[in-house]
Design a protein around this motif. Structure first.
Motif, PDB file in Angstrom:
ATOM      1  N   ARG A  66      47.881  -9.729  22.607  1.00 32.31           N
ATOM      2  CA  ARG A  66      47.899 -10.063  21.181  1.00 32.31           C
ATOM      3  C   ARG A  66      46.729  -9.327  20.530  1.00 32.31           C
ATOM      4  O   ARG A  66      45.577  -9.747  20.619  1.00 32.31           O
ATOM      5  CB  ARG A  66      47.790 -11.575  20.985  1.00 32.31           C
ATOM      6  CG  ARG A  66      48.980 -12.341  21.580  1.00 32.31           C
ATOM      7  CD  ARG A  66      48.773 -13.845  21.490  1.00 32.31           C
ATOM      8  NE  ARG A  66      48.589 -14.271  20.123  1.00 32.31           N
ATOM      9  CZ  ARG A  66      49.574 -14.617  19.298  1.00 32.31           C
ATOM     10  NH1 ARG A  66      50.827 -14.573  19.724  1.00 32.31           N
ATOM     11  NH2 ARG A  66      49.328 -15.007  18.076  1.00 32.31           N
ATOM     12  N   ASN A 269      62.273  -9.453  20.580  1.00 31.69           N
ATOM     13  CA  ASN A 269      61.065  -9.969  19.940  1.00 31.69           C
ATOM     14  C   ASN A 269      61.436 -10.887  18.780  1.00 31.69           C
ATOM     15  O   ASN A 269      61.373 -10.509  17.610  1.00 31.69           O
ATOM     16  CB  ASN A 269      60.198  -8.805  19.455  1.00 31.69           C
ATOM     17  CG  ASN A 269      58.867  -9.274  18.908  1.00 31.69           C
ATOM     18  OD1 ASN A 269      58.399 -10.364  19.232  1.00 31.69           O
ATOM     19  ND2 ASN A 269      58.256  -8.465  18.068  1.00 31.69           N
ATOM     20  N   GLN A 270      61.821 -12.103  19.120  1.00 30.26           N
ATOM     21  CA  GLN A 270      62.155 -13.124  18.129  1.00 30.26           C
ATOM     22  C   GLN A 270      61.352 -14.372  18.456  1.00 30.26           C
ATOM     23  O   GLN A 270      61.519 -14.958  19.524  1.00 30.26           O
ATOM     24  CB  GLN A 270      63.651 -13.442  18.154  1.00 30.26           C
ATOM     25  CG  GLN A 270      64.084 -14.525  17.179  1.00 30.26           C
ATOM     26  CD  GLN A 270      64.054 -14.037  15.740  1.00 30.26           C
ATOM     27  OE1 GLN A 270      64.384 -12.890  15.466  1.00 30.26           O
ATOM     28  NE2 GLN A 270      63.664 -14.904  14.826  1.00 30.26           N
ATOM     29  N   GLU A 275      53.128  -8.659  17.886  1.00 33.84           N
ATOM     30  CA  GLU A 275      52.921  -7.974  16.619  1.00 33.84           C
ATOM     31  C   GLU A 275      52.016  -6.766  16.816  1.00 33.84           C
ATOM     32  O   GLU A 275      51.158  -6.753  17.705  1.00 33.84           O
ATOM     33  CB  GLU A 275      52.285  -8.915  15.586  1.00 33.84           C
ATOM     34  CG  GLU A 275      53.119 -10.145  15.259  1.00 33.84           C
ATOM     35  CD  GLU A 275      52.398 -11.088  14.321  1.00 33.84           C
ATOM     36  OE1 GLU A 275      51.153 -10.988  14.220  1.00 33.84           O
ATOM     37  OE2 GLU A 275      53.063 -11.922  13.680  1.00 33.84           O
ATOM     38  N   ARG A 287      51.556  -6.382   9.458  1.00 32.00           N
ATOM     39  CA  ARG A 287      51.974  -6.740  10.811  1.00 32.00           C
ATOM     40  C   ARG A 287      53.377  -6.193  11.043  1.00 32.00           C
ATOM     41  O   ARG A 287      54.297  -6.476  10.281  1.00 32.00           O
ATOM     42  CB  ARG A 287      51.986  -8.264  10.988  1.00 32.00           C
ATOM     43  CG  ARG A 287      50.616  -8.913  10.866  1.00 32.00           C
ATOM     44  CD  ARG A 287      49.827  -8.791  12.149  1.00 32.00           C
ATOM     45  NE  ARG A 287      48.500  -9.364  12.032  1.00 32.00           N
ATOM     46  CZ  ARG A 287      47.667  -9.510  13.054  1.00 32.00           C
ATOM     47  NH1 ARG A 287      48.034  -9.116  14.258  1.00 32.00           N
ATOM     48  NH2 ARG A 287      46.473 -10.020  12.874  1.00 32.00           N
ATOM     49  N   LEU A 289      56.609  -5.960  13.594  1.00 33.31           N
ATOM     50  CA  LEU A 289      57.265  -6.654  14.691  1.00 33.31           C
ATOM     51  C   LEU A 289      58.328  -5.737  15.296  1.00 33.31           C
ATOM     52  O   LEU A 289      59.415  -5.587  14.721  1.00 33.31           O
ATOM     53  CB  LEU A 289      57.921  -7.957  14.218  1.00 33.31           C
ATOM     54  CG  LEU A 289      57.033  -9.199  14.095  1.00 33.31           C
ATOM     55  CD1 LEU A 289      55.996  -9.034  12.992  1.00 33.31           C
ATOM     56  CD2 LEU A 289      57.882 -10.438  13.841  1.00 33.31           C
TER      57      LEU A 289
END
Length: 371
Positions: A66, A269-270, A275, A287, A289
């Motif tokens: 992250r 990626n849900q 990010e 950001r 995604l």
């Protein structure tokens, strides 16, 4: 009246909004023959629970960093840049606004507002403004003065970008519009990405992790959705039981990766928390995604984590995001060495996804064999 104002369904539609509902109120409008109309309740949409299948699929867990930002150590001697297709900035009326606007009152003659006043601006003036903007927004530490000793080198690279045809003006736009901050931010991001890519190896980019939650994982995914476009995943390829897709293209990609023998695991990626931070200008944070993470067996002892983006129309925003991943996120995370090896790929043609993915994986395998 109060009961009529209550919704019968709170399910969101495909646009992420509440659907329109109507209520008949007796006496409005006033009519002696009016009769109450019973509104049938809407059928609730089917919901599914998306979760990590534990412990049966724990071997397919995907961990990722992250990232909160990046730290770049610039060389003091000489800066260089490598420009590519993503370095192109195309100025169009859709991006910068109309180049001709007609103002006309109720009486009197109208006036056309154009960009004619920008045509007299010299190229050296445009270059100076662009180099100054890059230096003050991209290569400046918080609370510190700009590194003025780099101005000459930044100006040289900005000239290479301008003279190399990486700024394209269509629809009546002008290169002089680079003096406007929004456009200068986009140009500065592209030039910075080209400079950063040349630093990989000698002075690598370092990713700055979230100090409170540095590691994300598929094991924490657990939510309910009524989204209809979804793919039931292969128990041997995905840690989650469902992959929620934003388009049929993404569903096609799920089919492709599940059928490829080199794919160890993948995830959509849900609600994953994955990010990519990037900036446009000095302070405006964004950001990004990405769509998928795919773990590939490319011949190395550890798998290659491939970030995948499925993109139909590729506008200027898509270039900003791709530059952020290639020039900052991927080299920054690879430098840390705590989360394995990472790479990035985009697919822009739905009918070429299977063949393109096969060529991409073959290229990774060949490079690993030659190393």
């Amino acid at each position: 009246m109060g009961r009529a104002l209550r919704r019968t369904s709170y399910d969101l539609n495909e646009a992420g909004l509440l659907p329109v509902e109507y209520a008949d109120v007796l006496g409005i409008p006033f009519d002696f023959t009016a009769k109450p109309v019973v509104a049938p309740p809407a059928k609730p949409r089917e919901t599914v629970r998306v979760r990590a299948v534990r412990p049966d699929r724990d071997a397919l867990e995907i961990r990722f960093p992250r990232v909160e930002g990046y730290r770049i150590e610039l060389p003091a001697d000489r800066l260089t840049a490598t420009f590519g297709s993503d370095s192109v900035l195309e100025l169009t009326p859709d991006l910068v606004g109309p180049s001709v606007t007609t103002n006309r009152g109720i009486l009197g003659e109208g006036v056309d507002l154009t960009l004619a006043h920008l045509k007299d601006m010299r190229s050296s003036t445009i270059l100076f403004h662009l180099a100054r903007h890059i230096l003050t927004t991209q290569f400046r530490d918080p609370g510190e003065p700009p590194r003025l000793y780099l101005f000459g080198q930044v100006k040289r690279i900005a000239r290479q970008w301008l003279d190399g045809g990486y700024l394209r003006c269509t629809g009546g736009t002008s290169p002089a519009q680079l003096i406007y901050q929004d456009i200068a931010d986009r140009a500065a991001e592209r030039i910075k990405a080209a400079i950063t890519e040349t630093l990989v190896g000698d002075r690598p980019v370092k990713a700055v992790l979230d100090r409170y939650n540095p590691t994300g994982s598929t094991r924490f995914v657990n939510f309910t959705t009524s989204k209809e476009t979804r793919w039931r995943t292969d128990p041997g390829k995905c840690h989650l039981n469902w992959a929620l897709c934003d388009s049929d293209w993404e569903a096609e990609f799920c089919r492709v990766v599940e059928g490829h023998p080199r794919v160890r695991a993948y995830v959509k990626n849900q609600s994953l928390g994955f990010e990519v931070p990037y900036r446009l200008g000095g302070e405006e944070a964004h950001r990004y995604l990405p769509d998928f993470i795919v773990c590939l067996d490319d011949g190395h002892p550890d798998p290659l984590n491939l970030i995948v983006e499925i993109k139909g129309f590729r506008g200027e925003n898509a270039k900003d995001k791709a530059n952020a991943v290639r020039a900052s996120w991927v080299p920054g995370v690879n430098t840390l060495g705590q989360f394995g090896r990472w790479a990035f790929a985009e697919f822009t043609a739905v009918y070429e996804i299977e063949a393109g993915f096969a060529r991409l994986v073959e290229g990774f395998v060949n490079r690993a064999a030659a190393a």
